[in-house]
Enzyme design. Structure first.
Site, short mmCIF file in Angstrom:
data_model
loop_
_atom_site.label_atom_id
_atom_site.label_comp_id
_atom_site.label_asym_id
_atom_site.label_seq_id
_atom_site.Cartn_x
_atom_site.Cartn_y
_atom_site.Cartn_z
N GLN A 118 6.26 28.88 28.54
CA GLN A 118 6.20 29.44 29.90
C GLN A 118 5.72 30.89 29.85
OE1 GLN A 118 10.21 28.37 30.85
NE2 GLN A 118 11.06 29.60 29.20
N ASP A 125 18.55 27.72 23.41
CA ASP A 125 17.47 27.85 24.39
C ASP A 125 16.16 27.48 23.70
OD1 ASP A 125 17.10 29.77 27.25
OD2 ASP A 125 15.35 29.08 26.14
N ASP A 145 22.83 26.29 31.49
CA ASP A 145 22.36 27.50 32.18
C ASP A 145 20.84 27.50 32.09
OD1 ASP A 145 21.71 30.04 32.99
OD2 ASP A 145 22.84 31.08 31.43
N ASP A 154 18.84 34.49 28.23
CA ASP A 154 19.03 35.93 28.48
C ASP A 154 20.34 36.43 27.88
OD1 ASP A 154 21.18 35.47 30.38
OD2 ASP A 154 19.68 35.00 31.88
N ASP A 211 15.25 22.54 21.19
CA ASP A 211 15.30 21.65 22.35
C ASP A 211 16.76 21.29 22.67
OD1 ASP A 211 15.09 19.66 24.21
OD2 ASP A 211 13.98 18.27 22.92
#
Lengths: 285, 285
Positions: A35, A110, A160, A90, A141
């Site tokens: 992304q 993540d 999350d 994050d 993953d």
């Protein structure tokens, strides 16, 4: 998303509404294998992280989300020791989880390492517990991670993630929830961000149905304010391996918590359990 | 405010944030002696009323505001019979007040008749109680109305106004609050919309200080979600003529209320009393 003067704007197609922040400048940008991550400095909200055009968090209001994604679940479980966070790159949820002294191990998985690298740089306060001996940061993953988790090994799973489009799509279906259920110990809790309680109730219903189909027992959706997400009102949904509900929690422990919070308290937790009538009706609660 | 494609956008200078709604068309516009009133049709939020470029309400989310501006105050007062609404020209607060069978008289005093005329046309559901024999609609200056009110004649005063700029500026200062205090019976309650609990706390503090200076005793700020206002999170502040606080209310009556609500319940009321730690600290509560 489109820029106008010095505002970042995100138009939400599904809700027919839009949220924006006034910018001072762009700080950074990286295209990861998954992304596009952008970081802006705002006039009033500190730093702003945007992924593929969607607001992820701001310095000013992320405490609402991170506290509500962690403390209600952890104060509902009788003694959470082993926690997995899927997504959460994050590191803000990880920080809140590690505030609980009883937690022995917290894995954050993540898929995108670049989210954490950007958080370390532009949201360092969220990453201050990353060096905790109980923390393990994986960049992998999350769907595969949960599938391969040892059965009955976890107390709490926190999903999350971004919205159910793109990389996170597979985190909102029955197959994924079956993996979570298997990995949880009896009485274990799954908690997942569940979109706007006003404008995205259909999505919430689909998600709860998939959890139910996977074998989760009791379920409860807790609304909370979150200015940077569509409608400014957001939610997490808790699901239990077993039939015990969510109406009671370790309220004495929550009231006597040995750490500071900015939003969460035992009374705020109780307030979030008070489902408004229109939502109870929509969810069939 | 600026239009882009088919979106109405409002940029909030004070909060550095922006909210927008996707439009299908403009329905109406009138320039009253006081302000410019515009009505739009949206794709997902029903009709939208805008005054001088500021979003006032949408069909879809106004229930949150109107229920929270009325029921917490009316279920805290032991037996509210005489209620005055200053502003509130869309009549939504009046409708909620009149749901209480004990209310004998409810006066709505808005300076701008055109707001009510537009509401009758584009938000008829909010005006459905305007013909109630207990209702009195005045189009007059609310500051003068409160100043001339008989001393000790009211149980509840609801200030349902625009922000403290323009016509509503005089509704947020000591002189106005002194008029309210005088008009209230002992134990009477003043409730006023008090802006965003996240981004406009300074304004809230000034307002509470002015209420205190005017002689009000206990005070309590109740947050609630409100997608169409800055940050999507809003609040009302209750102030009492007397020292009795707001921690208890007629919770049995609220639970057994003889009318339907979409957001308000006794538990939601209790939840709104749970001030988050950051806000308690900011307000010095």
């Amino acid at each position: 998303m489109h820029m106008s003067d010095t505002w970042f704007r995100e138009d939400f197609e599904h809700t027919g509404s839009s949220i924006g922040f006034r910018l001072t400048r762009k700080l950074d940008q990286v295209q990861s294998p998954f992304q596009k991550i952008e970081i802006y400095e705002t006039t009033d909200w500190g730093n702003l992280m945007v992924i593929d055009g969607a607001v992820m968090l701001t310095t000013r209001d992320n405490f609402l989300y991170h506290e509500m994604m962690s403390h209600p679940a952890l104060f509902t479980h009788p003694a959470p020791e082993s926690v997995v966070i899927i997504g959460g790159g994050d590191c803000g949820t990880l920080r809140e989880v590690l505030r609980h002294p009883g937690v022995r191990r917290a894995v954050q998985c993540d898929i995108d390492e670049q989210v954490t690298r950007m958080a370390e740089k532009y949201f360092p306060e969220l990453c201050e517990s990353n060096g905790d001996a109980r923390a393990e940061l994986l960049f992998d993953d999350g769907i595969a991670y949960m599938k391969n988790c040892a059965a009955g090994s976890l107390d709490v799973v926190i999903v999350d993630s971004t919205d159910p489009v793109g990389p996170a799509e597979g985190l909102f279906n029955r197959a994924f929830y079956e993996s979570c259920l298997k990995a949880l110990k009896p009485g274990g809790i799954l908690v997942q961000q569940s979109e706007s309680p006003l404008a995205l109730v259909e999505l919430m219903k689909d998600m709860r149905q998939a959890m139910r189909d996977a074998g989760f027992g009791a379920m409860k959706t807790l609304p909370f304010p979150q200015p940077c997400y569509p409608t400014g009102w957001w939610s997490c949904t808790l699901a239990r391996k077993g039939e015990e509900g969510f109406d009671t929690f370790r309220s004495d422990d929550a009231a006597a918590r040995p750490f500071a919070t900015r939003y969460y308290t035992a009374d705020v937790h109780r307030g979030a359990l008070a489902t408004p009538p229109y939502l109870a009706e929509a969810l069939g609660d």
